[in-house]
Write a protein that holds these residues in place. Structure first.
Motif, PDB file in Angstrom:
ATOM      1  N   ASN A 113       0.780  -1.311  -0.064  1.00  0.00           N
ATOM      2  CA  ASN A 113      -0.055  -0.130   0.071  1.00  0.00           C
ATOM      3  C   ASN A 113       0.867   1.290  -0.037  1.00  0.00           C
ATOM      4  OD1 ASN A 113      -2.461  -1.277  -0.074  1.00  0.00           O
ATOM      5  ND2 ASN A 113      -2.221  -1.767   2.144  1.00  0.00           N
ATOM      6  N   MET A 114       2.098   1.210   0.218  1.00  0.00           N
ATOM      7  CA  MET A 114       3.130   2.453   0.328  1.00  0.00           C
ATOM      8  C   MET A 114       3.753   2.568  -0.969  1.00  0.00           C
ATOM      9  SD  MET A 114       5.627   3.610   3.350  1.00  0.00           S
ATOM     10  CE  MET A 114       4.171   3.666   4.301  1.00  0.00           C
ATOM     11  N   TYR A 115       4.690   1.289  -1.575  1.00  0.00           N
ATOM     12  CA  TYR A 115       5.281   1.238  -2.475  1.00  0.00           C
ATOM     13  C   TYR A 115       4.698   0.616  -3.742  1.00  0.00           C
ATOM     14  CZ  TYR A 115       9.194   3.260   0.331  1.00  0.00           C
ATOM     15  OH  TYR A 115      10.221   3.908   1.097  1.00  0.00           O
ATOM     16  N   GLY A 116       4.861   1.200  -4.936  1.00  0.00           N
ATOM     17  CA  GLY A 116       4.397   0.370  -6.115  1.00  0.00           C
ATOM     18  C   GLY A 116       4.802   0.833  -7.317  1.00  0.00           C
ATOM     19  N   VAL A 117       4.424   0.178  -8.390  1.00  0.00           N
ATOM     20  CA  VAL A 117       4.351   0.592 -10.006  1.00  0.00           C
ATOM     21  C   VAL A 117       3.192   1.124 -10.107  1.00  0.00           C
ATOM     22  CG1 VAL A 117       4.898  -0.133 -12.103  1.00  0.00           C
ATOM     23  CG2 VAL A 117       6.132  -1.249 -10.265  1.00  0.00           C
ATOM     24  N   HIS A 118       3.240   2.407 -10.519  1.00  0.00           N
ATOM     25  CA  HIS A 118       1.733   2.897 -10.851  1.00  0.00           C
ATOM     26  C   HIS A 118       1.612   4.053 -12.052  1.00  0.00           C
ATOM     27  CE1 HIS A 118       2.756   6.725  -8.939  1.00  0.00           C
ATOM     28  NE2 HIS A 118       3.125   6.194  -8.121  1.00  0.00           N
ATOM     29  N   GLY A 119       0.842   4.331 -12.587  1.00  0.00           N
ATOM     30  CA  GLY A 119       0.695   5.329 -13.626  1.00  0.00           C
ATOM     31  C   GLY A 119       0.737   6.504 -13.473  1.00  0.00           C
ATOM     32  N   THR A 120       0.768   7.653 -14.002  1.00  0.00           N
ATOM     33  CA  THR A 120       0.949   8.956 -13.497  1.00  0.00           C
ATOM     34  C   THR A 120       0.229  10.322 -14.412  1.00  0.00           C
ATOM     35  OG1 THR A 120       2.722  10.806 -13.380  1.00  0.00           O
ATOM     36  CG2 THR A 120       2.809   9.165 -15.209  1.00  0.00           C
ATOM     37  N   ASN A 121       0.029  11.171 -13.691  1.00  0.00           N
ATOM     38  CA  ASN A 121      -0.900  12.230 -14.348  1.00  0.00           C
ATOM     39  C   ASN A 121       0.300  13.206 -14.838  1.00  0.00           C
ATOM     40  OD1 ASN A 121      -0.133  13.298 -11.865  1.00  0.00           O
ATOM     41  ND2 ASN A 121      -2.091  14.451 -11.638  1.00  0.00           N
ATOM     42  N   GLN A 122       1.471  12.965 -14.740  1.00  0.00           N
ATOM     43  CA  GLN A 122       2.483  13.897 -15.204  1.00  0.00           C
ATOM     44  C   GLN A 122       3.458  12.990 -15.891  1.00  0.00           C
ATOM     45  OE1 GLN A 122       4.559  15.812 -11.833  1.00  0.00           O
ATOM     46  NE2 GLN A 122       2.728  15.069 -10.602  1.00  0.00           N
ATOM     47  N   PRO A 123       3.072  12.678 -17.474  1.00  0.00           N
ATOM     48  CA  PRO A 123       3.765  11.974 -18.300  1.00  0.00           C
ATOM     49  C   PRO A 123       5.323  12.451 -18.439  1.00  0.00           C
ATOM     50  CG  PRO A 123       2.223  12.843 -19.349  1.00  0.00           C
ATOM     51  CD  PRO A 123       1.698  13.165 -18.074  1.00  0.00           C
ATOM     52  N   SER A 124       5.504  13.692 -18.549  1.00  0.00           N
ATOM     53  CA  SER A 124       6.742  14.143 -18.715  1.00  0.00           C
ATOM     54  C   SER A 124       7.770  13.862 -17.691  1.00  0.00           C
ATOM     55  CB  SER A 124       6.765  15.766 -18.614  1.00  0.00           C
ATOM     56  OG  SER A 124       6.147  16.187 -17.582  1.00  0.00           O
ATOM     57  N   SER A 125       7.167  13.409 -16.508  1.00  0.00           N
ATOM     58  CA  SER A 125       8.214  13.037 -15.412  1.00  0.00           C
ATOM     59  C   SER A 125       8.877  11.672 -15.777  1.00  0.00           C
ATOM     60  CB  SER A 125       7.800  12.969 -13.973  1.00  0.00           C
ATOM     61  OG  SER A 125       6.716  11.664 -13.961  1.00  0.00           O
ATOM     62  N   ILE A 126       8.461  10.780 -16.644  1.00  0.00           N
ATOM     63  CA  ILE A 126       8.917   9.413 -16.959  1.00  0.00           C
ATOM     64  C   ILE A 126      10.392   9.610 -17.651  1.00  0.00           C
ATOM     65  CG2 ILE A 126       8.600   7.450 -18.381  1.00  0.00           C
ATOM     66  CD1 ILE A 126       6.705   7.786 -16.136  1.00  0.00           C
ATOM     67  N   GLY A 127      11.364   8.778 -16.979  1.00  0.00           N
ATOM     68  CA  GLY A 127      12.518   8.759 -17.422  1.00  0.00           C
ATOM     69  C   GLY A 127      13.312   9.528 -16.561  1.00  0.00           C
ATOM     70  N   THR A 128      12.739  10.379 -15.281  1.00  0.00           N
ATOM     71  CA  THR A 128      13.425  11.161 -14.482  1.00  0.00           C
ATOM     72  C   THR A 128      13.623  10.581 -13.077  1.00  0.00           C
ATOM     73  OG1 THR A 128      11.573  12.620 -13.799  1.00  0.00           O
ATOM     74  CG2 THR A 128      12.888  13.054 -16.013  1.00  0.00           C
ATOM     75  N   TYR A 129      14.190  11.381 -12.150  1.00  0.00           N
ATOM     76  CA  TYR A 129      14.237  10.717 -10.878  1.00  0.00           C
ATOM     77  C   TYR A 129      13.744  11.907 -10.066  1.00  0.00           C
ATOM     78  CZ  TYR A 129      17.970   7.946 -12.575  1.00  0.00           C
ATOM     79  OH  TYR A 129      18.603   7.076 -13.458  1.00  0.00           O
ATOM     80  N   VAL A 130      12.282  11.665  -9.775  1.00  0.00           N
ATOM     81  CA  VAL A 130      11.318  12.456  -9.373  1.00  0.00           C
ATOM     82  C   VAL A 130      10.447  12.044  -8.171  1.00  0.00           C
ATOM     83  CG1 VAL A 130       9.460  12.292 -11.089  1.00  0.00           C
ATOM     84  CG2 VAL A 130       9.743  14.661 -10.162  1.00  0.00           C
TER      85      VAL A 130
END
Length: 247
Positions: A113-130
Motif C-alpha cells: 500500500n505504500m510502494y508500488g508501480v503505478h501510472g501518472t498524471n505527469q507523463p513528462s516525469s517519465i525517465g527522470t528521478y522525481v
C-alpha cells in the motif's frame, strides 16, 4: 484399512509436492526487473523478456528501495487518499493502475500500500528521478503490465550497468532469452569491448552476435551513425544508444 491409509498418505504427499513446485516455477518464469541506473522496467513472462518500459524513480537513490520484493496487490484507478482525490480523476497522481510491492525492513511491512508501480498524471516525469519512492509508468504501459503481471511474482529493483539479460541470469529469471528488440544496455561501447551488451548491440544492427566489438561491428556502428546523422566515430555512447532504442 491399512491400504486405504497408505493410499491417502501418498496422495497427500503428492499434493504437497505439487503445491511446493508451482510457486517456485512461477517465480522462475515471471518477474519484473527495475534498473534505476537507466530508469527502465523489464517484464519477463514464460521465461522470456516481453517488454522494456521507461519509468521514473525516486528523487534520491535511497527513496526507491533496492532488493527482491513481491507484487502483492493490484488496484484499478486507486484513489489518492492523501489528498482525497478519487480514482480516475485527472488530478490523481497514481494514474490508471497500481501494482503494490511489499517492501520489508526499514520501510515497514506495507502489504503493497505504500510502494508500488503505478501510472501518472505527469507523463513528462517519465525517465527522470522525481518520485517519493514509487515507480511511475506511462498509463498505457502500466495498463499493459497490470493485465499480464500476476500477484506474488518477484520484483527486483537495482542500480546496475548490466543489461537485462545479465540481470536475469544473475537473479535466475526464466530462460534468459529476450524477445527481439527489447534488450537494453546502459554502457558506452567501443572497439575492443566484450560481453552481453555488445551482443545486444550486434543484434540491433543485424550482424553476427558474438559479443566481440571487432572490425565488423565497428563498420556497422559507423554506417548506422551516418544513417542517423550522428558523428560516425564508432563509439556507442548516449546519443547512439538513444537512436538505437528509440521507438
Amino acid at each position: 484399512m491399512l491400504l486405504k491409509k497408505l493410499v491417502f498418505t501418498l496422495g497427500l504427499l503428492l499434493l504437497s509436492s505439487c503445491l511446493m513446485v508451482k510457486p517456485a516455477d512461477a517465480a522462475e518464469k515471471e518477474a519484473i526487473i527495475i534498473n534505476k541506473s537507466n530508469n527502465q522496467l523489464a517484464f519477463y513472462e514464460n521465461g522470456k523478456l516481453q517488454k522494456v518500459f521507461p519509468v521514473a524513480t525516486g528523487r534520491t537513490r535511497s527513496l526507491t528501495p533496492e532488493g527482491k520484493f513481491s507484487l502483492v496487490n493490484k488496484v484499478k484507478n486507486r484513489p489518492w487518499y492523501k489528498e482525497g482525490i478519487p480514482g480516475g480523476d485527472p488530478r490523481n497522481p497514481l494514474g490508471a493502475r497500481w501494482l503494490g510491492i511489499k517492501v520489508p525492513g526499514d520501510w515497514g511491512h506495507t502489504s503493497g500500500n505504500m510502494y508500488g508501480v503505478h501510472g501518472t498524471n505527469q507523463p513528462s516525469s517519465i525517465g527522470t528521478y522525481v518520485s517519493s519512492g514509487c515507480i511511475r509508468m506511462y498509463n498505457k504501459d502500466v495498463i499493459w503490465l497490470y493485465d499480464r503481471a500476476d500477484k506474488n511474482i518477484p520484483v527486483y529493483i537495482t542500480s546496475s550497468s548490466s543489461s537485462f539479460t545479465a540481470l536475469a541470469q544473475k537473479y535466475g529469471v526464466g530462460a534468459n532469452k529476450a524477445v527481439a528488440g527489447n534488450e537494453f544496455f546502459n554502457e558506452t561501447l567501443r572497439y575492443g569491448s566484450k560481453g552481453d551488451s555488445v551482443a545486444i548491440l550486434q543484434r540491433k544492427l543485424n550482424i553476427k552476435a558474438d559479443g566481440m566489438f571487432g572490425p565488423q561491428t565497428l563498420r556497422a556502428v559507423k554506417k548506422y551513425q551516418t544513417s542517423k546523422g550522428l558523428v560516425a566515430d564508432g563509439i556507442v555512447g548516449p546519443k547512439t544508444r538513444k537512436a538505437l532504442f528509440s521507438k
